[in-house]
Design a protein around this motif. Structure first.
Motif, mmCIF file in Angstrom:
data_model
loop_
_atom_site.group_PDB
_atom_site.id
_atom_site.type_symbol
_atom_site.label_atom_id
_atom_site.label_comp_id
_atom_site.label_asym_id
_atom_site.label_seq_id
_atom_site.Cartn_x
_atom_site.Cartn_y
_atom_site.Cartn_z
ATOM 1 N N HIS F 250 0.799 -1.212 0.000
ATOM 2 C CA HIS F 250 0.000 0.000 0.000
ATOM 3 C C HIS F 250 0.822 1.246 0.000
ATOM 4 O O HIS F 250 0.423 2.255 -0.544
ATOM 5 C CB HIS F 250 -0.912 0.010 1.221
ATOM 6 N N ALA F 251 1.960 1.166 0.649
ATOM 7 C CA ALA F 251 2.702 2.400 0.760
ATOM 8 C C ALA F 251 3.672 2.537 -0.382
ATOM 9 O O ALA F 251 3.864 3.615 -0.913
ATOM 10 C CB ALA F 251 3.445 2.424 2.084
ATOM 11 N N LYS F 256 1.324 1.981 -5.370
ATOM 12 C CA LYS F 256 2.017 3.199 -5.781
ATOM 13 C C LYS F 256 2.539 3.058 -7.200
ATOM 14 O O LYS F 256 2.527 4.003 -7.980
ATOM 15 C CB LYS F 256 3.172 3.499 -4.825
ATOM 16 N N SER F 312 -8.562 3.521 3.207
ATOM 17 C CA SER F 312 -7.908 4.829 3.242
ATOM 18 C C SER F 312 -6.915 4.933 2.083
ATOM 19 O O SER F 312 -6.784 5.977 1.437
ATOM 20 C CB SER F 312 -7.199 4.995 4.577
ATOM 21 N N THR F 313 -6.206 3.835 1.826
ATOM 22 C CA THR F 313 -5.264 3.853 0.716
ATOM 23 C C THR F 313 -5.979 4.103 -0.606
ATOM 24 O O THR F 313 -5.542 4.928 -1.411
ATOM 25 C CB THR F 313 -4.532 2.504 0.639
ATOM 26 N N ASN F 316 -6.667 7.651 -0.927
ATOM 27 C CA ASN F 316 -5.520 8.523 -1.186
ATOM 28 C C ASN F 316 -4.961 8.359 -2.591
ATOM 29 O O ASN F 316 -4.530 9.323 -3.216
ATOM 30 C CB ASN F 316 -4.437 8.249 -0.157
ATOM 31 N N LEU F 317 -4.983 7.119 -3.078
ATOM 32 C CA LEU F 317 -4.499 6.906 -4.444
ATOM 33 C C LEU F 317 -5.343 7.691 -5.420
ATOM 34 O O LEU F 317 -4.845 8.319 -6.359
ATOM 35 C CB LEU F 317 -4.558 5.418 -4.781
ATOM 36 N N HIS F 342 2.444 10.342 1.138
ATOM 37 C CA HIS F 342 1.495 9.309 1.555
ATOM 38 C C HIS F 342 2.219 8.012 1.853
ATOM 39 O O HIS F 342 1.874 7.282 2.772
ATOM 40 C CB HIS F 342 0.447 9.098 0.471
ATOM 41 N N LYS F 346 1.537 6.316 5.301
ATOM 42 C CA LYS F 346 0.770 5.093 5.307
ATOM 43 C C LYS F 346 1.601 3.917 5.809
ATOM 44 O O LYS F 346 1.119 3.040 6.504
ATOM 45 C CB LYS F 346 0.223 4.834 3.894
#
Lengths: 128, 500, 91, 81, 155, 496
Positions: F250-251, F256, F312-313, F316-317, F342, F346
Motif C-alpha cells: 500500500h505504501a 504506488k 484509506s489507501t 488517497n491513491l 502518503h 501510510k
C-alpha cells in the motif's frame, strides 16, 4: 462439372475412391475396416498421380534395346510417358505398405490387450 | 566442408540410426553415446549453417546428387529454416540427454536400441522437413517423422497403442492430403521444387485446381501440427506417450508443421494468394481464435498435467496461426518467434511433467501438493515455463505474444486481439492453478507441522542430474530467448519474412 | 453420429474434389504442364546422363535419389517399429 | 489406353473398393482389398506405368495382402460393420 | 501359426519354388536398369520366397537361417549401403549421392559410374526391403510371440 | 535536456535481483546471512539510486539501454525527476520495511521466510524497475514482475482465505495487464514509439476516438493496480497478507506503482494538452472523486484496522490521480508530492498495525481499547500518521494536500476542492475513533502494562514518523521530493 466426365473420368473415379476410403476411415467402427479404408484412400491418390503421367499414344518410359549405348539415340519427350509420377508413386506405394505394416502391428497389439478391434468396445474398456 | 552441412545435418542422424541398431545387437550400452554424438554433430551443423546464413545474407543451396533443381532435389537453408534447424537441434539434444533416465524407467531395456533408432529417425525427419526445398521430398520425410512418432508413442502406458492407432489414421489422412495437394500443384505446373514453383504459380492463381490443392496442403499439414478442428488425435497421443517422447514430439513436431505452413503460404505461394485473393488467412485466423478459446477451456477441465499441456499446445498453435492471419511483418515476426519460443517453452513444461512423473509417479495436478519442498529445481523450472506461456516479460513467451498482438492490431483484427488477451488470462488461470498447488497448498496433515519448524531443510530432487541439467539449460534458454529476442529478430527473422 | 460425421466429411471432400477437377488438364493429353516442364529432361537425357535405359530407375535412384534413400529409411522405420511394437520384451 | 478397358477396370476397382468396405467378414474384405490392388495394378499397366504396376503387384497385392491376412489370422474375422 | 503340419505337397512345391523365386528376385534387381524392376520389386519377391518357408515348413526351421538379430542387421545394412554410397560420394568431393564421383575409385567414366552407383544402391534397397518385409511378416503372423533358438527356456 | 549515459540504473536494479538470488542461496538454514543480504541489497540499492540524485537535480536525465528489441523498442532505463522521486521513495522505504519485516517475521516465527524475503526483493526489483522504466514496454515488464513477485507475499499464510485473496489479486491485476498490453500495442501501432516524453507523444497520431479508447484502456489497465473504484476489490482482500507485505503493497510497491503508471500515462504518454482537448480529464476526475468519497465511507464501516487502512489507501491513491487529472501545475505537483508523502505516512500506519498485532494479536479496532497506554510509541506514531493523512500540519500530508487544493483552484474546478476537503473530513472521521479508542477508552479489567512490540518493529515506525514531520517543515530535505516534483512539473508543463 458433368461435362468433364468424358475427358476426366479417371479423376472422377479417383475422387469416388478417395471418398470411399475416407468414409470408411471415419465412419467404420472396426479398426480393420478403417485400415482397409486407409489403403483405398492411399491407392486413390496413387491412381491420381499415375493419371497425371499418362500420355495417349506414348511408350512406356523405357528406352528399348538401348543398353549401354548412351548418347547416340535421339529421344523425344513426347514419345515417352512421363516417368516422374511413376517414381513418386513407387515411393508412395512403399510408404503405404509401411503404413499398413505399422498399423497392423498396432492392431494386433490392441487386440492382444483389449481382445477386440471394435472401436467403441476399446473405448469402453479404456474407460473402465 | 561447410557447404555440405545441409546434407550432413539430415544424413548424420540417419546413419547413426542404423549404427545404433547395429550397436544395439552387440552392446546396448553403446546406443546412448551414439545418439549423443549424432545430435551434437547436428547442433554443430545447424549452428554452422545459421552462422553462414547470417554472415552471407543469402541462402545456402545444396543439390543432392549434384542435379540442379528442378530436376534434382534441392535443400535450401535460408534464415527461416536455419533458425528452426538450430532450435530443433538444440532441443532434441537436450531432450535426448534428459530422456535417458526416464526411458530406463518407462521402457524395457531390450527395446532401448530400437527406441533410440526411432528417436534418431524422428529427428532425421524433422531436420529433413525443415531443410528440404522439394515438395515431395518433404512428404517422404514427413512420413519418416510420423512413422517413428507412431511407434514411439505406442510405447507409452495403457491406451497409448489405441491413441497411436488413431494417430496413424489421422496422420495418414494428413500425409495423403499433403501428397494430394502436391499432386495438384504438380499437375498444373509440372514442378515439385518449391523455388521453381514460386514463379510458376501466380499465373495460375485463378485456377480452381490450385485452390483445391492449396486447401489439401493446408489441411494435411494442419492435421500434423494439430490446429484446432484437426487436433483430435493430439491430446491422447501426447498424453499417453512416454515422457521422453512427449518431451520430444510436443515441442518439435507441431512447430515444424507450423514452419511448413509458413513455408507453403508465404514462400511457395505468393503471399497475395492467401491474403488478398482468397480469405485464407482470415479463415485461419478465426479458426485459430475459436481453437485458442476452446483449447484453453478444455485445458482448464483437465486434471492430468500432460493432457492439460497438450491443450496448451493446441492453443499455442492458434497463436502462430494468428500471426499468419494478421499477415503483416509484425504478425509473421511474432509467428516465427513464437515457433522458436514455443519449442523451448513446451520442452520445458513437458520435461517438467516427465520429471515429476519420474519422481512421484503421478500426473494428476491435485497430487502435486507442496511439490516444491521435494522438487525445488523442477518446480522453479515449471514456474519459468508457465510464466513464459502466460506471457510475463522478460521470458520469451511475452515477446512473441507482443509481436502477435502488434500484428493483429495493425491488421485491425480486433477480435483476434481480444482473443489473445483473453487467452493469456485463461492461461494465467490455468497455470496459477497448478502453481498454487505446487507452492502454496500444503498437504493437510503437514500444515501445522511445518508452521512450527519454519526452518525445515529442503529435500533436494531425487531426479538425477542428467535430467536436471538439460532442463535447467532449457529454462535458461527461455530467459535468454526473451532477453535477446531483439537480436534474433534483427539478425534472423527480419530476413526470413517475405515481402508483403 | 459417427456415421453422419463420416458422410458429411466424405461429401464435403467429394465436392471439393469435383470442384477442382474442372481445371485439371484432360486425361492423357501430352501437352499438359506436368509433361512439359520438368519431365522432358528425364526422358531425353537420362540415358545419356546415367546410362540407364529405364527412366523410372534413373530418376528414382539418381535424380531423386534422396527420396529413395528416405523411402528406404521409411521401410526401415516400419520394420523397427513393428519389431518394437510386437516383440515382447526379452530378458 | 483403350476407353472400354479403362472404364471396365476402373469400374471393377471401384466395385472392389466399395465391397471391401462393405462385407462383414474381414477375411473377405481383405481378399477384396487384394483384388482391388490387383485391378489397380492392371489399370497402371494399361496406363503405361509398368514399374508402378510391377511394384503394385509385388508390394500392394502381394505383401500387403499377406500382412492383412496375417493380421486377420491373429485377431478376428468377425465385425459388426 | 505356425503349427507344424506336414503337408507333403506344399512342402515339395515350396522346395521347388523357393529357389526360382529367389533367382527371379535377383533377376528383377539386376534387370531393373533396362526393364521394369529394381530394388523394391526384387526385394518383395525375395521376401515372398522367404515368407513361404515358415508357411510351408515351420518357424523353427526358418529361424535357424534367419535369427532375429540377423534380420535386424540386414535391415540396417541395406540402408547403410545406400547412405554409405552417399557418404562415399561426399568424401570423394561431390555432393551427397552424386554417384558420378565414384568414377574416382571405379575404373569407368562418370556416366557409367552413375550406372554402377544405381546398381549398388538398388542392392541396398533390396536387402532392406527383403529383410523388413520378412521381419514384419514374422512378427505379424506370430503376434510377436516367436521364440529365438537362443532362448528356448524363456516363454 | 542533457542526457547522461550511465549503467548506474541497471546496477541499482541488479542489486535487488542479486540480493534475491543470494537470499535464496542462503536459504532457511542460515537466517542471519539471508537477512544480511536483504539489508545489504536494500542499502546498496538506495545508495546507488541516491548517487544519481545530483544529476537529476542538475536537470539531467540518466539513460541506460539494456538491449535493443525492434525498431523503436528497446529495454531502456531512464531516470528522470519523476522516476527518481518514486525510486527514492521505494528504495528508502525498502530499507525500513526490511528492518521491520525481520523483526516481524522473527517475532511471529513465520514459515517460509526465505520465500518471503526473496519475493520481497523481487517485488522491489519490479518496483524500482517501474520507477526507472524509460518506455512503456520496460514499464510493462517490471510491472508484471512486480505483480507476480507480490503474489506469493499475498498468499503467504497459505490458508483458504489467503489463497482466495491471491486469486482475486491475480485476476484483477493480470486482467489489468492485458489491457495495458493491448493499449501498449495500439500505442506502438499509432506512433511507432513507446518512449516516455514529458508532455506526451501520442498527440495527433490517430483519430480522437481511437485516442480516447487508448486512454481508457490504459487507465483501466493501470487503474486496476491503483485500485480505482470498480477495480479495487482485490486490495482489501489482500489484507490477509503479513503486515509488512501490506505496508509494501500500500505504501510503496504495488499500488504506488499503479498510481505512478497512471501518472506516467497522463503526463508522459498523453500529456496535459491532449487530455484537455480530448476532454477525458473530467471523466477521470469524476471517476476518482467518486472513488474518494465512497472509499472513505466504506472505511468508516470497517472494524478490521488493516481493512480500514486499505480503504484509506484507495482514497488517497484516487486523490493522487485526481491531482494529476486536473492538469494544473500545482495539482500535478501536489499529486507527486502525495505519492511520496502518503508513502511515508501510510507505511507508518501499517507498521503500527503490525506492531499492535505482534504485541497483542489484535486486528479489530473495537478490541483495541486502551492500547495507547500499553504501546505509547506505536500509538503516538499512529496518531501522527493519521493526522498527516487528514492533512493537519505539521505532518507532511498537509503540504501535498495544500498543493492539491491549490491545483483545483488553479484548474478552476471548485467542486473538486470540496471533494478533497470532504475526504479530509472523512479521513478524520475514521481515524479519530481509532486514536480515541486507543488512548481514552478503558481496557476491561486489568491495569494496562507497557508492553511495546520488539525494538526492530518500533524503531522503523518511529523513523518514518520522524520523516513525516521533517518533510512538513522542510519538504525538500534529504530526499528532495519537493524539487523533484517541481522539476517534473516544469518539464511537463514548461512553466511553473
Amino acid at each position: 462439372m458433368i461435362d468433364t466426365l468424358s475427358t476426366h473420368y479417371n479423376y472422377w473415379v479417383f475422387a469416388f475412391l478417395l471418398v470411399v476410403g475416407l468414409y470408411s476411415m471415419m465412419a467404420k467402427n472396426n479398426l480393420m475396416k478403417k485400415l482397409i479404408g486407409m489403403n483405398i484412400f492411399q491407392w486413390a491418390i496413387i491412381l491420381y498421380f499415375i493419371s497425371i503421367g499418362a500420355k495417349r499414344g506414348a511408350q512406356i518410359p523405357i528406352v528399348a534395346g538401348a543398353h549401354g549405348q548412351g548418347e547416340e539415340l535421339a529421344i523425344h519427350a513426347a514419345e515417352y510417358i512421363n516417368p516422374l509420377p511413376h517414381v513418386l508413386m513407387l515411393t508412395a506405394i512403399v510408404v503405404g505398405v509401411a503404413t499398413t505394416g505399422i498399423s497392423l502391428a498396432l492392431l494386433i497389439a490392441i487386440y492382444k490387450k483389449y481382445d477386440t478391434i471394435e472401436e467403441d468396445e476399446i473405448i469402453q474398456r479404456l474407460q473402465q | 566442408m561447410i557447404e555440405q552441412f545441409p546434407a550432413l545435418i539430415v544424413v548424420t542422424p540417419l546413419i547413426f540410426a542404423f549404427l545404433v541398431t547395429m550397436a544395439g545387437l552387440w552392446n546396448r550400452k553403446l546406443c546412448f553415446p551414439l545418439v549423443l554424438i549424432a545430435l551434437s554433430a547436428s547442433v554443430v551443423f545447424a549452428g554452422g549453417m545459421l552462422a553462414v546464413v547470417i554472415s552471407g545474407d543469402k541462402p545456402i543451396h545444396y543439390y543432392l546428387g549434384g542435379w540442379a533443381p528442378p530436376w534434382g532435389i534441392e535443400y535450401v537453408i535460408d534464415h527461416l529454416n536455419a533458425l528452426i534447424l538450430v532450435s530443433v537441434a538444440v532441443i532434441s539434444l537436450l531432450v535426448a540427454v534428459y530422456a535417458q533416465k526416464t526411458l530406463e524407467q518407462e521402457i524395457h531395456e531390450s527395446k532401448l536400441p530400437q527406441f533410440y533408432t526411432l528417436f534418431l529417425l524422428q529427428i532425421t525427419g524433422l531436420f529433413g522437413i525443415t531443410a528440404t526445398g522439394d515438395m515431395f521430398n518433404l512428404y517422404v520425410l514427413l512420413e519418416i517423422a510420423s512413422f517413428s512418432a507412431y511407434a514411439i508413442i505406442a510405447m507409452g502406458e495403457r491406451g497409448a497403442d489405441f491413441a497411436a492407432f488413431r494417430y496413424v489414421l489421422f496422420g495418414t489422412i494428413g500425409a495423403c492430403a499433403y501428397l494430394l495437394g502436391t499432386g495438384y500443384l504438380y499437375i498444373i505446373t509440372g514442378s515439385l521444387n518449391m523455388a521453381d514453383l514460386t514463379p510458376l504459380l501466380p499465373h495460375l492463381f485463378y485456377s480452381k485446381a490450385l485452390l483445391v490443392g492449396f486447401a489439401f496442403l493446408i489441411v494435411g499439414i494442419g492435421i500434423k501440427m494439430g490446429i484446432f478442428p484437426l487436433h483430435i488425435w493430439l491430446p491422447d497421443a501426447y498424453t499417453l506417450a512416454p515422457s521422453a517422447v512427449s518431451a520430444l514430439l510436443a515441442p518439435l513436431f507441431t512447430k515444424v508443421g507450423a514452419y511448413v505452413i509458413i513455408r507453403i503460404m508465404f514462400t511457395v505461394f505468393d503471399p497475395s494468394f492467401a491474403i488478398k485473393l482468397y480469405p485464407v488467412t482470415d479463415v485461419l485466423g478465426w479458426l485459430a481464435a475459436i481453437g485458442i478459446l476452446f483449447a484453453c477451456v478444455m485445458a482448464l477441465a483437465q486434471s492430468d498435467f500432460k493432457r492439460m499441456l497438450c491443450y496448451v499446445i493446441v492453443a499455442e498453435m492458434g497463436y502462430i496461426l494468428i500471426g499468419l492471419a494478421s499477415a503483416n511483418r509484425f504478425g509473421l515476426t511474432g509467428a516465427i518467434l513464437h515457433i522458436v519460443n514455443d519449442m523451448f517453452m513446451m520442452a520445458c513444461l513437458f520435461t517438467v511433467a516427465g520429471a515429476i512423473f519420474y519422481q512421484t509417479g503421478t500426473r494428476n495436478i491435485y497430487q502435486f501438493r507442496y511439490l516444491h519442498r521435494t522438487m525445488p529445481i523442477i518446480s522453479a523450472l515449471f514456474i519459468v515455463g508457465a510464466l513464459s506461456v502466460v506471457g510475463i516479460p522478460p521470458l520469451c513467451g511475452f515477446f512473441s505474444k507482443w509481436y502477435l498482438i502488434l500484428g493483429a492490431i495493425q491488421a485491425k483484427q480486433w477480435g483476434l486481439v481480444v482473443v489473445m488477451l483473453l487467452s493469456s488470462l485463461l492461461m494465467a488461470i490455468l497455470f496459477f492453478r497448478v502453481i498454487e498447488i505446487v507452492y502454496f497448498a500444503p498437504p493437510t496433515d503437514q500444515r501445522h507441522a511445518h508452521h512450527k519448524h519454519g526452518k525445515t531443510g529442503i529435500v533436494m530432487d531425487n531426479v538425477p542430474l542428467s535430467m536436471v541439467i538439460p532442463m535447467v539449460l532449457i529454462g535458461i534458454g527461455i530467459i535468454l530467448l526473451g532477453i535477446f529476442s531483439g537480436v534474433i529478430i534483427k539478425h534472423v527473422i527480419a530476413f526470413a519474412i517475405p515481402s508483403m | 453420429m459417427k456415421k453422419l460425421l463420416g458422410i458429411a466429411l466424405a461429401i464435403a471432400a467429394l465436392l471439393v474434389l469435383l470442384y477442382g477437377i474442372e481445371d485439371l488438364p484432360p486425361w492423357g493429353v501430352s501437352d499438359q504442364p506436368a509433361s512439359l516442364h520438368v519431365s522432358p529432361r528425364y526422358i531425353e537425357k537420362s540415358l545419356a546422363e546415367t546410362g540407364v535405359p529405364n527412366m523410372v530407375t534413373a530418376v528414382l535412384a539418381d535424380y531423386r535419389g534422396c527420396d529413395t534413400l528416405f523411402e528406404t529409411a521409411v521401410i526401415f522405420t516400419a520394420g523397427i517399429a513393428v519389431l518394437m511394437l510386437l516383440r515382447r520384451a526379452m530378458p | 489406353m483403350i476407353l472400354p478397358l479403362d472404364l471396365i477396370l476402373l469400374g471393377f476397382a471401384l466395385i472392389a473398393a466399395v465391397t471391401a468396405t462393405w462385407v462383414k467378414d474381414l477375411l473377405s474384405a481383405v481378399v477384396l482389398l487384394g483384388a482391388f490392388s490387383f485391378f489397380m495394378c492392371l489399370i497402371w499397366t494399361e496406363m503405361g506405368a509398368v514399374d508402378v504396376a510391377f511394384t503394385e503387384a509385388a508390394v500392394g497385392a502381394g505383401v500387403s495382402t499377406t500382412f492383412f491376412v496375417a493380421a486377420v489370422y491373429n485377431t478376428t474375422r468377425r465385425t459388426k460393420d | 501359426m505356425i503349427q507344424h503340419q506336414e503337408d507333403i505337397i506344399i512342402q515339395t512345391v515350396c522346395r521347388i519354388l523357393i529357389p526360382f523365386m529367389q533367382v527371379y528376385g535377383l533377376y528383377v534387381l539386376a534387370h531393373g536398369h533396362g526393364s521394369p524392376g529394381g530394388g523394391f520389386q526384387g526385394g518383395c519377391i525375395f521376401a515372398a520366397s522367404f515368407i513361404l518357408m515358415p508357411i510351408a515348413f515351420d518357424l523353427a526351421a526358418f529361424k535357424k537361417r534367419f535369427a532375429e538379430k540377423r534380420i535386424i542387421l540386414l535391415c540396417s545394412l541395406g540402408v547403410f549401403i545406400y547412405a554409405g554410397i552417399g557418404w562415399l560420394c561426399l568424401l570423394l568431393g561431390g555432393n551427397f549421392l552424386d554417384y558420378g564421383e565414384l568414377s574416382a575409385i571405379l575404373p569407368v567414366d562418370p556416366v557409367m559410374a552413375r550406372y554402377y552407383g544405381i546398381a549398388i544402391i538398388e542392392t541396398g534397397v533390396q536387402i532392406t526391403v527383403m529383410a523388413v518385409m520378412v521381419s514384419i511378416f514374422i512378427n505379424l503372423i506370430t503376434g510377436g510371440r516367436h521364440k529365438e533358438e537362443t532362448q528356448e527356456n524363456y516363454d | 535536456m542533457e542526457i547522461v549515459h550511465s549503467a548506474t540504473p541497471l546496477v541499482a536494479l541488479i542489486a535487488s535481483l542479486l540480493g534475491a538470488v543470494l537470499i535464496l542461496l542462503a536459504g532457511a538454514k542460515r537466517p542471519n546471512l539471508r537477512e544480511f543480504w536483504t539489508m545489504a541489497a536494500a542499502v546498496t540499492q538506495f545508495s546507488l539510486i541516491y548517487s544519481m540524485l545530483p544529476h537529476i537535480m542538475q536537470g539531467k536525465i540518466v539513460v541506460f539501454t539494456i538491449i535493443e528489441l525492434y525498431q523503436g523498442i528497446s529495454l531502456q532505463l531512464t531516470v528522470d525527476s519523476f522516476g527518481m522521486l518514486f525510486a527514492l521513495l521505494a528504495s528508502f522505504l525498502w530499507i525500513i520495511v526490511s528492518v521491520y519485516s525481520i523483526g516481524y517475521m522473527r517475532t511471529l516465527n513465520e514459515h517460509a521466510q526465505t520465500r518471503y524475503f526473496f519475493c520481497f526483493a523481487m517485488a522491489l526489483f519490479g518496483a524500482i524497475g517501474v520507477a526507472m522504466a524509460g518506455n512503456v514496454l520496460t514499464l510493462y515488464m517490471f510491472y508484471e514482475i512486480l505483480t507476480i513477485a507480490t503474489f506469493p507475499l499475498v498468499i503467504h499464510k497459505e490458508t483458504t482465505e489467503a489463497l482466495r485473496a491471491g486469486r482475486k489479486y491475480l485476476a484483477y491485476l493480470l486482467t489489468g495487464a492485458a489491457f495495458v498490453l493491448f493499449s501498449m500495442g495500439l500505442t506502438y501501432y499509432l506512433t511507432g514509439s513507446l518512449d516516455f516524453i514529458a508532455g506526451g507523444f501520442v498527440a495527433g497520431s490517430g483519430s480522437q476516438d481511437l485516442l480516447r479508447l487508448l486512454f481508457v484502456a490504459f487507465i483501466i489497465g493501470f487503474g486496476s493496480k491503483a485500485a480505482i473504484m470498480p477495480l479495487h476489490e482485490w486490495l482489501p482482500s489482500a489484507m490477509v497478507a503479513p503486515t509488512p507485505v501490506s505496508a509494501l503493497l500500500h505504501a510503496v510497491a504495488v499500488v504506488k506503482a499503479g498510481v505512478f503508471c497512471c501518472l506516467r500515462v497522463i503526463l508522459y504518454i498523453f500529456g496535459p494538452e491532449l487530455l484537455m482537448n480530448l476532454g477525458l480529464w473530467i471523466l477521470l476526475a469524476c471517476f476518482v472523486s467518486i472513488t474518494i468519497i465512497v472509499a472513505n465511507l466504506i472505511a468508516l464501516t470497517q472494524d478490521n484496522l488493516k481493512k480500514r487502512l486499505a480503504f484509506s489507501t484507495i482514497n488517497n491513491l484516487s486523490i493522487i490521480i485526481l491531482g494529476a487529472a486536473l492538469l494544473s501545475p500545482d495539482g500535478i505537483r501536489g499529486a507527486m508530492l502525495h505519492i511520496s508523502f502518503h508513502g511515508f505516512m501510510k507505511i507508518t500506519l501499517f507498521m503500527c498495525a503490525g506492531a499492535i498485532y505482534v504485541a497483542t494479536r489484535k486486528e479489530n479496532i473495537s478490541e483495541m481499547g486502551g492500547i495507547g497506554r500499553q504501546m505509547p510509541f506505536t500509538m503516538a506514531a499512529f496518531a501522527i500518521g493519521a493526522a498527516g493523512l487528514t492533512g493537519i500540519p505539521p505532518v507532511c500530508g498537509f503540504i501535498s494536500k495544500w498543493y492539491l487544493c491549490l491545483g483545483t483552484l488553479e484548474a478552476g474546478q471548485i467542486i473538486f476542492l470540496f471533494v478533497i476537503i470532504a475526504s479530509a473530513l472523512l479521513d478524520a472521521a475514521y481515524f479519530f475513533p481509532v486514536i480515541y479508542n486507543a488512548f481514552f477508552k478503558k481496557t476491561a479489567g486489568k491495569t494496562p502494562r507497557i508492553k511495546e512490540a520488539p525494538v526492530l518493529l518500533v524503531a522503523p515506525l518511529i523513523v518514518t514518523t520522524a520523516f513525516s514531520i521533517l518533510f512538513c517543515m522542510f519538504p525538500d530535505a534529504f530526499l528532495h521530493f519537493f524539487s523533484l516534483a517541481t522539476r517534473s512539473v516544469q518539464t511537463i508543463m514548461g512553466v511553473l
